[in-house]
Scaffold this motif. Structure first.
Motif, PDB file in Angstrom:
ATOM      1  N   UNK A   1      34.335  38.975  40.341  1.00 47.33           N
ATOM      2  CA  UNK A   1      35.759  38.689  40.206  1.00 47.33           C
ATOM      3  C   UNK A   1      36.609  39.783  40.842  1.00 47.33           C
TER       4      UNK A   1
ATOM      5  N   UNK B   1      40.265  39.636  35.135  1.00 47.28           N
ATOM      6  CA  UNK B   1      39.893  39.730  36.554  1.00 47.28           C
ATOM      7  C   UNK B   1      39.790  38.338  37.168  1.00 47.28           C
ATOM      8  N   UNK B   2      39.214  37.401  36.418  1.00 48.73           N
ATOM      9  CA  UNK B   2      39.074  36.034  36.931  1.00 48.73           C
ATOM     10  C   UNK B   2      40.462  35.437  37.182  1.00 48.73           C
TER      11      UNK B   2
ATOM     12  N   UNK C   1      38.512  41.993  43.676  1.00 49.44           N
ATOM     13  CA  UNK C   1      39.190  41.593  44.905  1.00 49.44           C
ATOM     14  C   UNK C   1      39.187  42.731  45.932  1.00 49.44           C
TER      15      UNK C   1
ATOM     16  N   UNK D   1      35.737  30.933  39.737  1.00 47.58           N
ATOM     17  CA  UNK D   1      36.184  31.715  38.571  1.00 47.58           C
ATOM     18  C   UNK D   1      37.028  30.893  37.615  1.00 47.58           C
TER      19      UNK D   1
ATOM     20  N   UNK E   1      36.388  33.806  45.642  1.00 43.73           N
ATOM     21  CA  UNK E   1      35.481  34.938  45.428  1.00 43.73           C
ATOM     22  C   UNK E   1      35.228  35.762  46.694  1.00 43.73           C
TER      23      UNK E   1
ATOM     24  N   UNK F   1      26.913  29.315  38.383  1.00 45.59           N
ATOM     25  CA  UNK F   1      26.988  30.750  38.703  1.00 45.59           C
ATOM     26  C   UNK F   1      27.450  31.557  37.489  1.00 45.59           C
ATOM     27  N   UNK F   2      27.945  30.856  36.474  1.00 42.79           N
ATOM     28  CA  UNK F   2      28.258  31.485  35.184  1.00 42.79           C
ATOM     29  C   UNK F   2      29.195  32.674  35.311  1.00 42.79           C
ATOM     30  N   UNK F   3      30.191  32.576  36.198  1.00 48.30           N
ATOM     31  CA  UNK F   3      31.160  33.676  36.254  1.00 48.30           C
ATOM     32  C   UNK F   3      32.505  33.292  35.658  1.00 48.30           C
TER      33      UNK F   3
ATOM     34  N   UNK G   1      41.915  37.051  40.213  1.00 46.97           N
ATOM     35  CA  UNK G   1      41.287  36.630  41.465  1.00 46.97           C
ATOM     36  C   UNK G   1      41.850  35.283  41.939  1.00 46.97           C
TER      37      UNK G   1
ATOM     38  N   UNK H   1      38.278  36.147  31.751  1.00 44.95           N
ATOM     39  CA  UNK H   1      38.825  37.494  31.619  1.00 44.95           C
ATOM     40  C   UNK H   1      40.001  37.668  32.581  1.00 44.95           C
TER      41      UNK H   1
ATOM     42  N   UNK I   1      28.759  37.744  37.602  1.00 41.24           N
ATOM     43  CA  UNK I   1      29.924  37.934  36.731  1.00 41.24           C
ATOM     44  C   UNK I   1      30.782  39.115  37.177  1.00 41.24           C
TER      45      UNK I   1
END
Ligand code: SF4
Lengths: 471, 194
Positions: free
Chosen positions: B31, A85-86, B33, A67, A38, A411-413, A89, A83, B28
């Motif tokens: 994520x 993005x995760x 970058x 993530x 992150x 952190x719930x991401x 990343x 998702x 959230x």
């Protein structure tokens, strides 16, 4: 002036590359740099843009934790990311580590886990070190008598390129914990109690050293729980002097020194504890004997009280807002509040001892109807050890979900989250508004309290269940 | 980084104490970058309603807060997570300074490194600023004072090196890299000691 120095001062002095002056901060050397997906991508990008290399890649330890999904990969090998993005990343850190030659404890590693759980497990965290990470809970590593603190991404870049940081020397705060924790009361109750006493800004600008008989009596896992939450009191770092408990825990770990090097290291580490007569900028005394099972009732970790004590009345608009958000009622205790979700995990409480503590309460019982319980081990090693002991079966038989290691609902991401309005009893470290999902209401508690609350469907005192087990 | 000598703006006020970095930018959204484009996510869950429309109760959604570059915030602003996404988001949102009686350590450090003036004032002055939203202030980084509309001044102190870097646009990584030799010598000494 005496020459007596504190533990903090000894570590600080040993890492000063260039001393501070009125005009410039000290240049402080970093022994170990922990990295996760992150807070690192922008730092790697900066290095690349400036054509810089890592100064000491062997002093970096990288992993994937924030993530990452905690459900296993499907039959097609695809991991269920929250998702794109995760997923991107995580792929970015994998690519950055490949490009820059950093050892990544990634998906295929038997060591992957929450960065603050695996550092100690691997023996990468050792007394006397300076340790940083783009993560505020780096304070966890202070349990080993290491000066460990969180930094921002710009500073992550500084450490990557120079292995150093620009730092002003912080002040010191000694927290003496006298007496003995009562039976059924643990390290999490103690640290919540301490933050409740000194406040969420009680440690700002300071490095805390936790001292006294009640601290010396703690196991390494419990010390990590205490130091982990130092940042929730605003402190730069938390420290506990290394002792025989520390050495015994570290011995034989993969990255711990061996043979003659081990003996030499232990001899050095024995010099680290604060000297008699060393001065602290501030001192606070806490009586461990007065600590009870403690939970939070508001929206920051300083709003913590014994679960059977009445919730204090709001003193201002914002405390009123916090009570409203939590639907906590002034004058009524938190004990008995209906629970929707229970989370056991996070770098505060996801080690084997925490899982044993929760399992000890759950064994042979079922969680209440309508309660969802997630148990997320802190690392692959914890997961293996727990499964070897059959703890996962205790959890699943009780009706809880047993997951793959990661930060998860702390952190719930990664998609593990609570729904608006749901009340979560959580062993993590932050009860901020929306931390576990938009509108979710977080009550911080120990693993034993979390497990007891899952059984009762209400916030419950674990001692009631522990007594039955002992009988 | 561009040198920063003076910030002139009206103030907006968020009086809540302990505004944590999760509130400044919810986890959230971490994520990402890159550093860019976080302004639209700034204070997200406070600023927008469930249907995505502006929350009228959020102070910075008030018409008089529009265009304000100076935020006066309740005590202990920026506590919690070390995420540098918080100052990135605040800057991209249009803020240039945060005034407060106490600012969390890591946030303050991160903010100053990005040219967001994180300035601590005394409790009395802080209270006064909280009670006077919308006033015109001029922050003088060199002189370390805030000028009030009536010509009065509030003094503040920045860490001298942070101030020097702001005034001269100093690149701190560049400064550290200039000390490579000293770092090398330290590593050699350390190698011998181990
Ligand atoms: S478990 Fe929670 S506090 Fe710990 S590193 Fe992960 S997100 Fe941060």
């Amino acid at each position: 002036m005496s020459n007596a120095r504190t533990l903090f001062e000894k570590i600080w002095d040993a890492h000063v590359v260039v001393a501070e002056s009125a005009d410039t901060p000290a240049i402080l050397y970093v022994d170990l740099h922990l990295v996760h997906e992150v807070t690192s991508p922008q730092a790697f990008s900066e290095l690349r843009e400036r054509g810089l290399q890592l100064r000491r890649r062997e002093r970096m330890l990288a992993t994937l934790d924030h993530s990452t999904p905690t459900l296993p990969a499907g039959s097609d090998g695809e991991r269920p990311y929250a998702n794109d993005e995760a997923r991107a990343q995580v792929a970015k850190l994998e690519a950055n580590c490949r490009e820059f030659g950093v050892a990544l404890h990634g998906w295929d590693s038997a060591d992957r886990g929450i960065v603050h759980v695996i550092g100690p497990e691997l023996g990468a965290t050792r007394p006397g070190m300076t340790i940083v990470c783009g993560d505020s809970h780096t304070s966890t590593h202070g349990a080993f008598g290491a000066l460990a603190f969180g930094i921002g991404t710009t500073e992550v870049g500084h450490v990557m390129a120079t292995q150093c940081l620009l730092q002003r020397k912080p002040k010191t705060l000694a927290i003496h914990v006298d007496g003995q924790l009562p039976k059924g009361v643990g390290a999490k109750d103690l640290i919540l109690h301490i933050i409740g006493q000194i406040g969420v800004d009680g440690g700002t600008g300071h490095v805390i050293e936790y001292r006294g008989p009640a601290i010396a009596a703690l196991s390494m896992e419990e010390r990590m729980t205490v130091c982990n939450m130092s940042i929730e009191a605003g402190a730069r770092a938390g420290l506990i002097a290394p002792d025989e408990t520390t050495f015994a825990w570290l011995k034989g770990r993969p990255q711990a020194p061996q043979g003659a090097a081990w003996d030499a290291a232990v001899a050095r580490w024995r010099q680290l504890p604060s000297d008699a007569g060393a001065q602290y900028d501030r001192e606070v005394r806490i009586d461990a004997g007065k600590v009870k099972p403690t939970v939070t009732y508001g929206t920051h970790p300083g709003m913590a009280i014994a679960m059977d004590a009445p919730v204090p009345a709001a003193r201002n608009a914002q405390e009123r807002r916090a009570l409203d958000y939590m639907q906590s009622e002034a004058g009524k205790p938190m004990q008995g509040t209906p629970v929707d979700v229970v989370f056991v995990g996070s770098c505060t409480n996801s080690r084997l001892s925490d899982l044993r503590e929760a399992a000890g309460v759950l064994r042979g019982r079922r969680i209440a109807d309508g309660v969802r319980m997630l148990v997320v081990p802190g690392s692959e090693a914890v997961r293996r050890d727990a499964e070897r002991e059959g703890l996962h079966e205790v959890f699943t038989a009780a009706g809880a979900e047993w997951r793959v290691p990661g930060c998860s609902m702390c952190i719930a991401m990664n998609g593990d989250l609570a729904q608006p309005g749901q009340l979560v009893v959580s062993t993590s470290n932050r009860n901020f508004e929306g931390r576990q999902g938009k509108g979710a209401r977080t009550v911080l508690a120990s693993p034993a309290t979390a497990a007891a609350s899952a059984l009762a469907g209400r916030i419950a005192d674990p001692r009631e269940y522990l007594v039955e087990v002992a009988a | 980084m561009q040198p920063i000598t003076r910030i002139h703006s009206r103030t907006a006020v968020l009086a809540d104490e302990n505004i944590d970095t999760d509130r400044i930018i919810p986890a959230r959204f971490l994520t990402t970058t890159t550093r860019e484009g976080l302004g639209r996510l700034c204070f997200h869950d406070w600023r927008y309603q469930a249907d995505g429309s502006d929350n009228p109760a959020f102070p910075l959604n008030q018409p008089q807060a529009s265009g304000c570059a100076i935020l006066v915030a309740g005590r202990n602003f920026g506590c919690g997570s070390s995420r540098e996404h918080a100052p990135w988001a605040l800057l991209d949102f249009g803020l240039r300074a945060v005034l407060c009686s106490e600012i969390a350590d890591i946030f303050r450090n991160n903010a100053l490194k990005n040219g967001l003036l994180a300035i601590m004032v005394s409790e009395t002055e802080h209270r006064w600023l909280l009670e006077h939203p919308g006033i015109e202030l001029s922050i003088d980084v060199r002189g370390e004072f805030i000028e009030l509309p009536d010509g009065g001044r509030i003094a503040f102190q920045l860490e001298p090196f942070a101030r020097h870097c702001l005034l001269n646009g100093v690149d701190q990584l560049g400064y550290l890299l200039q000390h490579s030799e000293a770092i090398g010598a330290f590593e050699a000494r350390m190698g011998e000691a181990a």
